[in-house]
Design a protein around this motif. Structure first.
Motif, short mmCIF file in Angstrom:
data_model
loop_
_atom_site.label_atom_id
_atom_site.label_comp_id
_atom_site.label_asym_id
_atom_site.label_seq_id
_atom_site.Cartn_x
_atom_site.Cartn_y
_atom_site.Cartn_z
N LEU A 146 0.83 -1.20 0.00
CA LEU A 146 0.00 0.00 0.00
C LEU A 146 0.86 1.25 0.00
O LEU A 146 0.58 2.21 -0.73
CB LEU A 146 -0.93 0.00 1.23
N GLU A 147 1.92 1.27 0.81
CA GLU A 147 2.79 2.44 0.89
C GLU A 147 3.48 2.70 -0.44
O GLU A 147 3.57 3.84 -0.90
CB GLU A 147 3.82 2.25 2.00
N CYS A 149 2.51 1.73 -3.46
CA CYS A 149 1.51 2.17 -4.45
C CYS A 149 1.12 3.63 -4.21
O CYS A 149 1.01 4.41 -5.17
CB CYS A 149 0.29 1.27 -4.39
N ASP A 150 0.92 4.01 -2.95
CA ASP A 150 0.55 5.40 -2.64
C ASP A 150 1.66 6.36 -3.05
O ASP A 150 1.40 7.47 -3.54
CB ASP A 150 0.25 5.54 -1.16
N ASP A 151 2.92 5.95 -2.83
CA ASP A 151 4.04 6.81 -3.22
C ASP A 151 4.09 7.00 -4.73
O ASP A 151 4.38 8.09 -5.23
CB ASP A 151 5.36 6.19 -2.73
N ALA A 154 1.25 9.29 -5.78
CA ALA A 154 1.43 10.66 -5.32
C ALA A 154 2.56 11.38 -6.04
O ALA A 154 2.60 12.62 -6.05
CB ALA A 154 1.69 10.67 -3.81
N TYR A 176 -5.15 -3.63 -4.96
CA TYR A 176 -5.28 -2.33 -4.31
C TYR A 176 -5.70 -1.24 -5.30
O TYR A 176 -6.59 -0.44 -5.02
CB TYR A 176 -3.96 -1.97 -3.64
N THR A 177 -5.06 -1.20 -6.46
CA THR A 177 -5.36 -0.16 -7.44
C THR A 177 -5.09 -0.66 -8.86
O THR A 177 -4.16 -1.43 -9.08
CB THR A 177 -4.52 1.10 -7.19
#
Length: 277
Positions: A146-147, A149-151, A154, A176-177
């Protein structure tokens, strides 16, 4: 013929479930034709008949060959067996319990079904071989994925979110995405016609004792227009991503010295520093 035998071997690993599935099909057909049960008639038309058609396709060597040509056997099993089998067995079991004449018998029957189900679920512990971490998010996924993918999502340096993840992190990304395009998950057979993805997979995955050549990984990643690469902080590597146009963007995860699984290692997110034409 080989494809059909391979697929049938998967089915017959759990022979009792196969027999129970057919028994449930028979129960629903009896309820729909003999008892004129409205729900059974609807279920027969929407689920039983399509399921029986799929079974006929599975036991036909020619159709099975085409079914497996563009997808993995396990994927076929999930979408063409597990889903209808679960629905059929659940529906038939509930309908049988409903036909019991007394409330006490229905309660006793329900408890009996629950006990049998729990006894047959003894193999659920195998799922923990995939990820043994504590559930700390709504997605029920390893936090490190998750971290990362979020990075990636973003980061503003690349509008196109294309990334290469190592095993086993790559198996979780699209759970997740779907905004991040990855070249492969566990297998590359879906992309047999794409030489770049095949070369990238071979350069990065299933290396055994051979080191991963990061120069090759970077070359094929750039050829495939993948703007991000994720790698463990330490590993059996030769070559260098930085010298091939990728810079370190973020570090995610724990100290590798304390890690006791692939999901608790320290990972580095690299970003391509040059524009691809």
């Amino acid at each position: 013929m080989v494809s059909m035998r391979s697929l049938m071997a998967y089915f017959l690993r759990d022979t009792p479930r196969v027999w129970y599935f057919f028994a449930c099909c028979l129960v629903i057909l009896v309820l729909s034709y003999k008892c004129r049960d409205i729900q059974a008639v609807s279920f027969r038309n929407k689920v039983i008949f399509p399921s029986l058609v799929l079974i006929c396709l599975f036991i036909n060597p020619l159709s099975t060959h085409f079914l497996l040509k563009y997808m993995e056997e396990t994927r076929v099993l999930r979408f063409f067996w597990l889903v209808p089998a679960t629905l059929v067995m659940a529906f038939a079991t509930v309908k049988l319990l409903e036909k019991l004449p007394k409330t006490s018998l229905r309660v006793a029957g329900s408890l009996g079904v629950l006990c049998v189900t729990l006894l047959l679920c003894r193999n659920l512990y195998y799922l923990r071989n995939t990820w043994k971490g504590l559930i700390g998010n709504w997605y029920k996924m390893p936090p490190v994925v998750l971290e990362l993918c979020d990075d990636i999502l973003a980061d503003t340096s690349h509008e196109e979110k294309t990334a290469v993840f190592p095993f086993p992190l790559n198996m979780w990304v699209h759970q997740y995405t779907t905004e991040i395009d990855i070249p492969f998950a566990m297998y590359r057979s879906t992309y047999e016609s794409d030489e770049t993805i095949i070369s990238l997979y071979d350069a990065m995955m299933n290396k055994g004792e051979d080191p991963i050549d990061l120069d090759e990984v970077a070359m094929y990643a750039k050829t495939g227009h993948y703007n991000y690469i994720v790698l463990p902080r330490t590993g059996n590597f030769i070559g260098n991503l930085e010298e091939n146009g990728y810079m370190e963007l973020e570090t995610v995860g724990s100290d590798v010295q304390k890690a006791d699984s692939d999901y608790e290692r320290e990972y580095v997110l690299y970003s391509l520093t040059e524009e691809l034409s």
